[in-house]
Design an enzyme around this catalytic site. Structure first.
Site, mmCIF file in Angstrom:
data_model
loop_
_atom_site.group_PDB
_atom_site.id
_atom_site.type_symbol
_atom_site.label_atom_id
_atom_site.label_comp_id
_atom_site.label_asym_id
_atom_site.label_seq_id
_atom_site.Cartn_x
_atom_site.Cartn_y
_atom_site.Cartn_z
ATOM 1 N N ARG A 41 -65.519 -73.347 14.810
ATOM 2 C CA ARG A 41 -65.435 -72.156 13.973
ATOM 3 C C ARG A 41 -66.139 -72.317 12.634
ATOM 4 N NH1 ARG A 41 -59.544 -69.788 13.164
ATOM 5 N NH2 ARG A 41 -59.641 -70.104 15.418
ATOM 6 N N HIS A 87 -67.441 -65.323 23.355
ATOM 7 C CA HIS A 87 -66.667 -65.514 22.120
ATOM 8 C C HIS A 87 -65.418 -64.633 22.147
ATOM 9 C CE1 HIS A 87 -66.644 -67.282 18.104
ATOM 10 N NE2 HIS A 87 -66.240 -66.122 17.614
ATOM 11 N N TYR A 131 -72.710 -47.304 14.807
ATOM 12 C CA TYR A 131 -73.770 -46.567 14.102
ATOM 13 C C TYR A 131 -75.010 -47.418 13.836
ATOM 14 C CZ TYR A 131 -70.005 -43.252 13.137
ATOM 15 O OH TYR A 131 -68.973 -42.372 13.252
#
Length: 749
Positions: A41, A87, A131
């Protein structure tokens, strides 16, 4: 017919219960969590400079064929595929990682080409992932180059249904070029971005001299190169030490210029802000300081930014040097920051460790050598297979009529051809799959030409794999090509952060940036302090309100630029800026929040710092001395110990020694008074002092220095030299009781 009954299968036996100590179970699980955080991570890999989420994003985007020259795809599609295949974490965290890779003000060399609202330098968030659209950049393609050529290892994903790369081939030095930041369990990393052209120079030098000194490497890459520019003002010695140890910090300032205005006025324009400083919050902070009168010389701040950064600072007067004003802004705002360096990364064996600059560069070069060898072997295997097929084609062309006859007449032509011409299975299969149009003479010529070229390439690859020197020459050639694309003369490679000498210290008066105005400092018996505007008369001071059970103890006139000296019963002096005191509109604040004065201690005296004076200080046991005012000024909240006290003893007095003072008067709790020459009292910087007055019962109540010819002021009365004749003695005597009619107070003030 009898009804059949089916007996149910017996239940499985319960799992055995294992007794484990709680501490052991917690430590085992916490260690597992810590390792997961560190390895999967927070820490980047030294080879490709990526964390797993970034690596997976880029790999998924390549699988989606989002090449720089191709069409964009919705970010939601990229995030969805990344989350579903590789993931299994929150989609928002994945999208945040994608957004950062596309922000040119956050990433020095963006890995994602974003279309839509991906946030801005003001700190505004990106639009929702539905978007925005994204595709890879050329830099990302360089990181992925050769991934289909067995350049790196692959491993199964979280459910074993997919495969993902362990590391990317990384033909781009991404770790130092784009930097990284992360917090794991018990460790963290912080790597600033650097200029790729300078990195290439350092890498080429390291190939020539593998044991190069850090100083030499830093000559090629003198410091970080932040995407938002700014000015690096860290001393060279500190930069060298940071790169030598892998830990340190870099001092970065905003870039500014002075624009002259009519009538001798000017304004300051900030054109570049330090890395990772949100511009909007920076403007808000400066405005807050102006409103709080922490920047009295600054009139206004405006943000006139468009595509470029333009912060306008308007000073109140043109008489203030711009350098002085900016120095104060650098101290109080994020116009100057210290960006940390902590080269804590996962090495090639996936072990976290802090590397120095040379080790970091060498790790990338070693990875590139491994990738070169693996790609060369993969290509060599492809060439061997192709040459085997071409050899079969050439045999077929030499015996074309017989081959055609075998194919037409034999039931098993493959086996017959293998026996007749000594062909391999691959060669025979390739001949059988050959199209009829390939039998023309021209095709035979092309095959011979291809065979010759591949044979030469095979020879070169074998020579490359056998010669370590040739491998480094090939790597150096790739780095030189990279430097051409990202050199100092290119738009992408031009250095943005200016390297400057460490700024000389600017002498600033303490009160240079504090608005000077008269104030009245009031402190109550319970230690609540405040500052009222103006020099209040006794009546105005009396009108101030206090908390229930509290009342006035100290009240003195000062200026807002002055400092306050606080003498405590613990024998320590504290210094407080009067500009830091709260307004008198309320009850104020406890002075103990501003200084480290314990609840069991109290304030003996409160004075305005003037400098050059002397104080007479003494404790309850009757010991004291004279100390210079300049010696008692403290620089920290902890104060400065001046009067050393015995166990359980407290300081009882601190009085100003007037000019020309020649005697000291001491009075005990038993009202006995003693007057003696001031020359018997030593001047010290710290200590217990000498005995001023002895006491059989009680202790010292007060002491003060005075001019004998002018008399002793005592509780509003003046005792003349003649009045004090019988009480003049020697230091350390007990003194005598005052005559009838003398003040009953055991304090002179």
């Amino acid at each position: 017919m009898a009804k059949q009954t089916s007996s149910a299968a017996p239940p499985p036996p319960p799992a055995p219960i294992r007794t484990v100590a709680l501490g052991s179970a917690l430590s085992e699980r916490y260690l597992s969590y810590a390792l997961s955080t560190i390895m999967a991570r927070s820490l980047p890999d030294v080879r490709d400079g990526l964390k797993p989420v970034h690596r997976r994003l880029l790999y998924i985007m390549q699988e989606l064929r989002l090449d720089p020259a191709g069409a964009f795809k919705k970010s939601a599609r990229v995030v969805g595929d990344t989350m579903g295949k590789l993931h299994p974490h929150g989609d928002q965290s994945i999208y945040d990682a994608l957004v950062r890779l596309a922000q040119d003000f956050a990433t020095r060399y963006p890995l994602v080409d974003g279309q839509g609202n991906f946030g801005n330098i003001d700190g505004d968030n990106a639009a929702a992932m539905r978007y925005t659209e994204a595709r890879l950049t050329e830099v990302a393609q360089a990181l992925l180059a050769g991934i289909d050529e067995d350049a790196v290892d692959f491993r199964p994903n979280f459910d074993g249904a997919e495969r993902e790369p362990v590391v990317l081939p990384a033909a781009f030095p991404n770790l130092l070029a784009n930097g990284a930041a992360g917090i794991a369990v018990g460790m963290a990393t912080s790597i600033p971005p650097h200029n790729v052209g300078e990195l290439c120079d350092a890498l080429l030098h390291l190939i020539k001299a593998p044991s190069a000194r850090i100083e030499t490497l830093v000559e090629h890459m003198p410091g970080p190169d932040f995407p938002t520019g700014g000015v690096l003002v860290e001393p060279r010695e500190q930069v060298l030490e940071a790169y030598r140890t892998g830990r340190g910090a870099f001092r970065v300032r905003a870039k500014w210029q002075k624009e002259p205005l009519p009538r001798g006025q000017y304004r300051i324009v900030v054109t570049e802000v330090p890395y990772q400083v949100p511009k909007a919050k920076l403007v808000e902070k400066i405005a807050e300081l102006i409103n709080a009168k922490k920047l009295p010389m600054l009139e206004d701040v405006r943000d006139e930014s468009a595509d470029d950064v333009r912060l306008v600072l308007e000073p109140k007067t043109g008489n203030v040097p711009a350098e002085l004003l900016m120095e104060q802004l650098f101290k109080l705002t994020d116009l100057e920051i210290r960006f940390p360096l902590n080269l804590n990364v996962l090495d090639a064996d996936q072990v976290p460790r802090v590397m120095d600059l040379r080790q970091t560069l060498q790790a990338w070069l070693d990875h590139r050598q491994v990738v070169l060898q693996r790609r060369s072997r993969h290509r060599l295997a492809e060439i061997e297979r192709r040459l085997e097929i071409l050899d079969g084609y050439l045999i077929a062309y030499l015996n074309i009529d017989e081959v055609i006859a075998i194919i037409r007449n034999e039931d098993e032509p493959k086996a017959v051809m293998m026996r007749r011409f000594g062909l391999t299975d691959l060669q025979a299969e390739s001949i059988l799959n050959m199209r009829l149009r390939a039998l023309r003479r021209l095709e035979e010529i092309e095959i011979k030409k291809e065979h010759k070229g591949l044979s030469q390439e095979r020879k070169d690859l074998k020579a490359l794999l056998a010669d370590d020197k040739k491998q480094w020459q090939s790597i150096a050639a790739d780095i030189q090509e990279l430097r051409k694309s990202y050199g100092p003369r290119t738009d992408k490679g031009r250095r943005r952060t200016e390297i400057a000498d460490a700024p000389p210290p600017v002498e600033m008066p303490i009160d240079a940036f504090i608005e000077k105005e008269p104030v009245t400092v009031v402190c109550s018996e319970k230690g609540w302090i405040r500052a009222a505007k103006g020099h209040l008369e006794p009546g105005g001071i009396a009108d101030l309100k206090y908390k229930e059970g509290d009342r006035e103890k100290f009240a003195l006139h000062a200026m807002s630029t002055d400092k306050l000296l606080v003498f405590g019963t613990n024998g320590r002096f504290y210094t407080v800026g009067i500009d830091r005191l709260p307004s008198a509109r309320g009850h104020g604040e406890p002075i103990r929040l501003m200084i480290d004065l314990g609840n069991e201690q109290d304030i003996v005296d409160l004075l305005v710092l003037k400098g050059g004076r002397k104080f007479l200080v003494a404790g309850y046991e009757g010991r004291g001395f004279i100390v210079a005012e300049d010696e008692v000024v403290a620089q920290t909240k902890a104060g400065k110990q001046v009067l050393n006290l015995g166990e359980g003893e407290e300081a009882v007095t601190c009085s100003v020694v007037p000019d020309g003072a020649d005697h000291v008067a001491a009075i005990g709790e038993n009202r006995k008074l003693l007057v003696f020459p001031i020359g018997d009292v030593p001047e010290m910087a710290r200590g217990r002092g000498v005995i001023l007055q002895k006491h059989k019962d009680g202790g010292l109540s007060d002491a003060k220095a005075f001019v004998l010819a002018e008399g002793l002021q005592w509780a509003g009365r003046t005792k003349t030299k003649a009045d004090l004749k019988e009480w003049i003695g020697e230091r350390a005597q007990a003194g005598r009781l005052p005559p009838t009619g003398s003040p009953r107070a055991v304090k002179f003030g």
